[in-house]
Write an enzyme that holds these catalytic residues in place. Structure first.
Site, mmCIF file in Angstrom:
data_model
loop_
_atom_site.group_PDB
_atom_site.id
_atom_site.type_symbol
_atom_site.label_atom_id
_atom_site.label_comp_id
_atom_site.label_asym_id
_atom_site.label_seq_id
_atom_site.Cartn_x
_atom_site.Cartn_y
_atom_site.Cartn_z
ATOM 1 N N CYS A 2 0.850 -1.181 0.000
ATOM 2 C CA CYS A 2 0.000 0.000 0.000
ATOM 3 C C CYS A 2 0.895 1.243 0.000
ATOM 4 O O CYS A 2 1.939 1.257 0.640
ATOM 5 C CB CYS A 2 -0.942 0.087 1.187
ATOM 6 S SG CYS A 2 -2.029 -1.337 1.335
ATOM 7 N N ARG A 27 3.891 -0.333 -4.825
ATOM 8 C CA ARG A 27 3.609 -0.808 -3.463
ATOM 9 C C ARG A 27 2.270 -1.528 -3.376
ATOM 10 O O ARG A 27 1.955 -2.139 -2.360
ATOM 11 C CB ARG A 27 3.591 0.382 -2.488
ATOM 12 C CG ARG A 27 4.931 1.001 -2.265
ATOM 13 C CD ARG A 27 4.842 2.030 -1.157
ATOM 14 N NE ARG A 27 4.599 1.385 0.111
ATOM 15 C CZ ARG A 27 5.540 1.089 0.993
ATOM 16 N NH1 ARG A 27 6.778 1.399 0.735
ATOM 17 N NH2 ARG A 27 5.240 0.495 2.123
ATOM 18 N N TRP A 74 -2.866 -2.666 -1.706
ATOM 19 C CA TRP A 74 -2.562 -4.078 -1.927
ATOM 20 C C TRP A 74 -3.415 -4.806 -0.908
ATOM 21 O O TRP A 74 -3.147 -4.749 0.290
ATOM 22 C CB TRP A 74 -1.067 -4.321 -1.696
ATOM 23 C CG TRP A 74 -0.617 -5.702 -2.037
ATOM 24 C CD1 TRP A 74 -0.210 -6.145 -3.266
ATOM 25 C CD2 TRP A 74 -0.488 -6.824 -1.152
ATOM 26 N NE1 TRP A 74 0.141 -7.465 -3.196
ATOM 27 C CE2 TRP A 74 -0.015 -7.909 -1.915
ATOM 28 C CE3 TRP A 74 -0.730 -7.025 0.207
ATOM 29 C CZ2 TRP A 74 0.221 -9.170 -1.377
ATOM 30 C CZ3 TRP A 74 -0.500 -8.288 0.760
ATOM 31 C CH2 TRP A 74 -0.020 -9.337 -0.035
ATOM 32 N N ASN A 100 -1.737 2.280 5.946
ATOM 33 C CA ASN A 100 -0.865 1.245 5.416
ATOM 34 C C ASN A 100 -0.483 0.366 6.605
ATOM 35 O O ASN A 100 -0.070 0.879 7.634
ATOM 36 C CB ASN A 100 0.368 1.935 4.814
ATOM 37 C CG ASN A 100 1.316 0.959 4.182
ATOM 38 O OD1 ASN A 100 1.021 -0.223 4.095
ATOM 39 N ND2 ASN A 100 2.464 1.458 3.736
ATOM 40 N N GLY A 101 -0.626 -0.954 6.484
ATOM 41 C CA GLY A 101 -0.291 -1.851 7.590
ATOM 42 C C GLY A 101 -1.470 -2.750 7.907
ATOM 43 O O GLY A 101 -2.391 -2.888 7.091
ATOM 44 N N GLU A 492 18.145 -17.163 -7.738
ATOM 45 C CA GLU A 492 17.689 -15.812 -8.060
ATOM 46 C C GLU A 492 17.094 -15.773 -9.480
ATOM 47 O O GLU A 492 16.062 -15.151 -9.711
ATOM 48 C CB GLU A 492 18.854 -14.817 -7.895
ATOM 49 C CG GLU A 492 18.581 -13.390 -8.310
ATOM 50 C CD GLU A 492 17.389 -12.741 -7.600
ATOM 51 O OE1 GLU A 492 16.884 -13.286 -6.621
ATOM 52 O OE2 GLU A 492 16.956 -11.676 -8.089
ATOM 53 N N LYS A 496 13.227 -14.702 -10.333
ATOM 54 C CA LYS A 496 12.898 -13.629 -11.277
ATOM 55 C C LYS A 496 11.911 -14.124 -12.325
ATOM 56 O O LYS A 496 10.942 -13.466 -12.658
ATOM 57 C CB LYS A 496 14.200 -13.159 -11.943
ATOM 58 C CG LYS A 496 14.326 -11.722 -12.205
ATOM 59 C CD LYS A 496 14.800 -10.881 -11.039
ATOM 60 C CE LYS A 496 14.022 -11.014 -9.781
ATOM 61 N NZ LYS A 496 14.589 -10.467 -8.617
ATOM 62 N N GLU A 499 8.402 -14.589 -10.840
ATOM 63 C CA GLU A 499 7.757 -13.326 -10.480
ATOM 64 C C GLU A 499 7.117 -12.619 -11.654
ATOM 65 O O GLU A 499 5.997 -12.161 -11.563
ATOM 66 C CB GLU A 499 8.806 -12.352 -9.909
ATOM 67 C CG GLU A 499 9.107 -12.497 -8.470
ATOM 68 C CD GLU A 499 9.983 -11.349 -8.005
ATOM 69 O OE1 GLU A 499 11.149 -11.273 -8.446
ATOM 70 O OE2 GLU A 499 9.508 -10.531 -7.201
ATOM 71 N N HIS A 515 19.018 -36.982 -7.268
ATOM 72 C CA HIS A 515 18.377 -37.432 -6.024
ATOM 73 C C HIS A 515 16.876 -37.165 -6.045
ATOM 74 O O HIS A 515 16.231 -37.182 -5.002
ATOM 75 C CB HIS A 515 19.036 -36.752 -4.822
ATOM 76 C CG HIS A 515 20.484 -37.105 -4.690
ATOM 77 N ND1 HIS A 515 20.909 -38.342 -4.258
ATOM 78 C CD2 HIS A 515 21.605 -36.403 -4.997
ATOM 79 C CE1 HIS A 515 22.235 -38.378 -4.277
ATOM 80 N NE2 HIS A 515 22.682 -37.207 -4.728
ATOM 81 N N LYS A 612 6.013 -4.209 -3.978
ATOM 82 C CA LYS A 612 7.454 -3.983 -3.819
ATOM 83 C C LYS A 612 7.922 -4.179 -2.373
ATOM 84 O O LYS A 612 8.877 -4.881 -2.118
ATOM 85 C CB LYS A 612 7.780 -2.567 -4.304
ATOM 86 C CG LYS A 612 9.252 -2.219 -4.251
ATOM 87 C CD LYS A 612 10.008 -2.931 -5.338
ATOM 88 C CE LYS A 612 11.484 -2.634 -5.332
ATOM 89 N NZ LYS A 612 12.225 -3.672 -6.077
HETATM 90 O O1 M6R Z 1 12.927 -4.778 0.377
HETATM 91 P P1 M6R Z 1 13.508 -6.135 0.637
HETATM 92 O O2 M6R Z 1 14.845 -6.318 0.019
HETATM 93 O O3 M6R Z 1 13.506 -6.511 2.084
HETATM 94 O O4 M6R Z 1 12.519 -7.141 -0.089
HETATM 95 C C1 M6R Z 1 12.680 -8.523 0.041
HETATM 96 C C2 M6R Z 1 11.846 -9.264 -0.951
HETATM 97 O O5 M6R Z 1 10.492 -8.992 -0.765
HETATM 98 C C3 M6R Z 1 12.231 -8.894 -2.389
HETATM 99 O O6 M6R Z 1 13.569 -9.117 -2.637
HETATM 100 C C4 M6R Z 1 11.373 -9.721 -3.379
HETATM 101 O O7 M6R Z 1 11.735 -11.062 -3.330
HETATM 102 C C5 M6R Z 1 11.569 -9.128 -4.772
HETATM 103 N N1 M6R Z 1 10.295 -8.884 -5.356
HETATM 104 C C6 M6R Z 1 12.360 -9.993 -5.664
HETATM 105 O O8 M6R Z 1 12.433 -9.524 -6.962
#
Ligand code: M6R
Length: 617
Positions: A2, A27, A74, A100-101, A492, A496, A499, A515, A612
């Site tokens: 949010c 956000r 969100w 927000n929260g 990673e 990506k 996501e 395995h 984000k």
């Molecule tokens: O702001 P942060 O680095 O703490 O965020 C951690 C994860 O939420 C963040 O890296 C998330 O996995 C990303 N969307 C990855 O692309």
């Protein structure tokens, strides 16, 4: 999660609010809304959907108010809908709130307010807040205060005292038409000091074009924001002064700068982000410098265990951090996911150093994991990209990546900058402790300095990646394989891909394939192999050969000369030591996900279901 924006000044608030929300859409983006004070009433305009939809709402252009609050959502409590969108009003339309929260005790509060004949229109936790403010304003001890302004602030304070959970809240009321009251706990909120008014936002980029002077609100701190003043109060409403922080970020850095998407822009910003993160931390022939944290040899010599705790991409950066710290400093290092760490009673004492990595510095689980380690007597060190973020304010020591604002939900330049910074930190510790040969550290420094131009070389040759993306974008599953740091970066690459392309993918340590996971390999499936460690080439090739034999289509990312093989595509990247090779090998994987998502016609910057900053647990 949010986004919040607010404005009080001499200009029309609506364009500033919507513009700020557009910058904050990363956000949360399932609904948006604004509220302004129009003469003696509050006007609320909101709906589900993206922020841009606000422009289509009837009457939005007629809003003339110069005081307003805004929100992009969100969803947590209640599905995306007009009713559940913020701002929320109390029953008498006297108080408008964005939040927000999460209010953990909202159903208790709802029951209490229902008994007092308050009605609720939404399924949100937030709607209790304006009604609680109204309740205290009209029924609480504050109801006898004669001055409207004092009564309003006291009512907000009393309402907030009833809340359990996390919140960043903005409140406006026509009773005090020239101010916005804000308060936060465990959710970010900043106030920007402008020349034609004052600005409020959950994230700096939303208002960076208006000011670089910010007040960073602390937990349980209230601020009353008017056009020319910001007054701060503690939780017993005693007023205090607060210092302004000047934020160096360039306003253009928060824009797209001609790129089609933020993610692509941020991938291409990596050479600069790496250079800036290296900054003046070291020069060849000189020791690393971290004057900002001053960790003593006496303390470091006693550290017998390091935890690196983070979430998502930041956790993946931590995996390479572990390899670096163990290799250079000879201190056993454990990497943990923040949401797991906090609930498994980790073995921590005063000889444990806990390192927390977070781009935003606002990730709820990471912050909670940090507080836990502090309570057990460990020292904590935060690595973040956002100056003054919650995590950096909690930690004993804080150091910063210099990646500039990262807007795309999928993290790219933050990851590479994090790995660079941990590499420098590991060298710094090793220099203090004398655990690593000086020549070896000098070599690594030279390799780090060379990284930006090597990333540029990869970015100059994207054709194979695009071609491969166009071949595989319709697939349902993909596998990433690697050994050592190549496995860390495979994780990673796989994250990506998931996501932003919604393709199911897994990363496996290449040696683990046999395995179990190899059962999933069938004719035509796509496997991406990463091979950057000379010592592991043969082993890695044998593992990848096992999937070739079973009909997999292969893309290999490597800095080695591979023997004649049956791989379908090979992307050659520049050589660098395996310890820091993820900083280079991740780049083709970032681009691959990007081009696949584009080929599928997806919104790269705002993937479904994600936000984000994950400020809820
Ligand atoms: O702001 P942060 O680095 O703490 O965020 C951690 C994860 O939420 C963040 O890296 C998330 O996995 C990303 N969307 C990855 O692309």
């Amino acid at each position: 999660m949010c986004g919040i924006v607010g404005y009080v000044g001499s200009k029309k608030a609506t364009p500033i609010l919507i513009d700020g929300l557009l910058c904050l859409e990363y956000r949360g983006y399932d609904s948006a809304g604004i509220a302004t004070i129009e003469k003696d009433v509050i006007k609320v305009m909101k709906d589900k959907g993206r922020v841009n939809n606000l422009y289509n709402l009837d009457g939005i252009n007629d809003l003339e108010g110069t005081v307003g609050i805004a929100h992009t959502r969100w969803a947590t409590h209640g599905k995306p809908s007009k009713e559940n969108s913020h701002p929320h009003l109390d029953n008498s339309n006297t108080f408008a709130v964005v939040h927000n929260g999460i209010i953990e005790n909202y159903s208790e509060l709802k029951d209490f307010l229902s008994l007092k004949r308050y009605n609720f229109i939404s399924q949100t936790d937030t709607e209790v807040i304006p009604n609680l403010i109204h309740y205290h304003y009209t029924n609480g001890p504050e109801s006898v205060i004669e001055d409207n302004y004092e009564r309003f602030l006291t009512a907000v304070k009393s309402a907030v005292q009833d809340l359990k959970g996390s919140y960043a809240v903005e409140v406006i009321s026509p009773l005090c038409p020239d101010e916005v009251i804000v308060v936060r706990k465990d959710s970010p909120l900043v106030i920007g000091k402008g020349t034609d008014g004052n600005y409020i936002a959950s994230d700096i980029p939303a208002i960076l074009k208006y000011t670089k002077d910010f007040y960073l609100l602390d937990d349980n701190e209230f601020a009353v924001v008017t056009a020319d003043k910001v007054k701060f109060y503690d939780n017993s409403l005693t007023e205090h002064n607060k210092a302004i922080k000047n934020i160096e970020w360039d306003a253009n850095a928060a824009g797209k700068d001609g790129y089609e998407d933020y993610m692509l822009k941020e991938i291409f910003e990596q050479p600069t982000a790496i250079r800036e993160t290296i900054g003046s931390r070291f020069r060849l022939g000189e020791k690393c410098s971290f004057d900002d944290i001053e960790i003593s040899k006496e303390y470091l010599s006693k550290v017998n265990k390091i935890y690196i705790v983070a979430c998502g991409t930041a956790m993946h950066a931590g995996l390479t951090g572990k390899t670096l710290i163990e290799k250079l400093c000879k201190i056993p290092t454990v990497v943990d996911i923040a949401s797991e760490f906090r609930y498994r009673d980790p073995l921590i004492d005063e000889n444990t150093l806990c390192i927390y990595i977070s781009q935003s510095g606002e990730t709820a689980d990471t912050i909670a994991a940090l507080k836990l380690a502090k309570s057990k007597g460990a020292k904590t060190l935060a690595i973040s990209n956002v100056i003054g973020s919650s995590i950096t304010r909690e930690a004993d020591y804080s150091i910063y990546t210099h990646a500039g604002p990262e807007i795309a939900v999928a993290s790219t330049k933050a990851y590479t900058s994090q790995v660079v910074l941990i590499a420098i930190l590991a060298m710094y510790f090793a220099e203090i402790l004398g655990t690593c040969d000086e020549a070896c550290i000098e070599e690594l420094k030279a390799d780090l300095i060379d990284l930006p131009s090597k990333v540029e070389q990869i970015l100059d040759n994207t054709d194979v990646i695009k071609t491969f993306a166009n071949k595989v974008y319709t697939e349902k599953d993909m596998f990433f394989l690697g050994r050592g740091t190549d496995y860390n970066v495979a994780l990673e690459g796989s994250l990506k891909l998931k996501e932003i392309t919604y393709i199911h993918s897994e990363a496996n340590a290449a040696g683990e394939l046999k395995h179990g996971p190899i059962a999933l390999i069938e004719n035509g499936v796509t496997v991406i192999g990463i091979i950057t460690d000379e010592k592991l080439v043969e082993k890695s090739i044998s593992n990848i050969q096992e999937v070739v034999t079973r009909g997999a289509k292969t893309l290999i990312i490597t800095n080695q000369i591979l023997p004649n093989s049956h791989f379908d595509y090979v992307i050659n990247i520049p050589k660098t030591p395996p310890l820091i090779s993820p900083i280079l090998s991740v780049v083709p994987m970032q681009l691959l996900s990007y081009y696949i998502a584009k080929a599928k016609g997806l919104d790269v910057d705002k993937p479904r279901n994600l936000a984000k900053s994950v400020t809820v647990e």
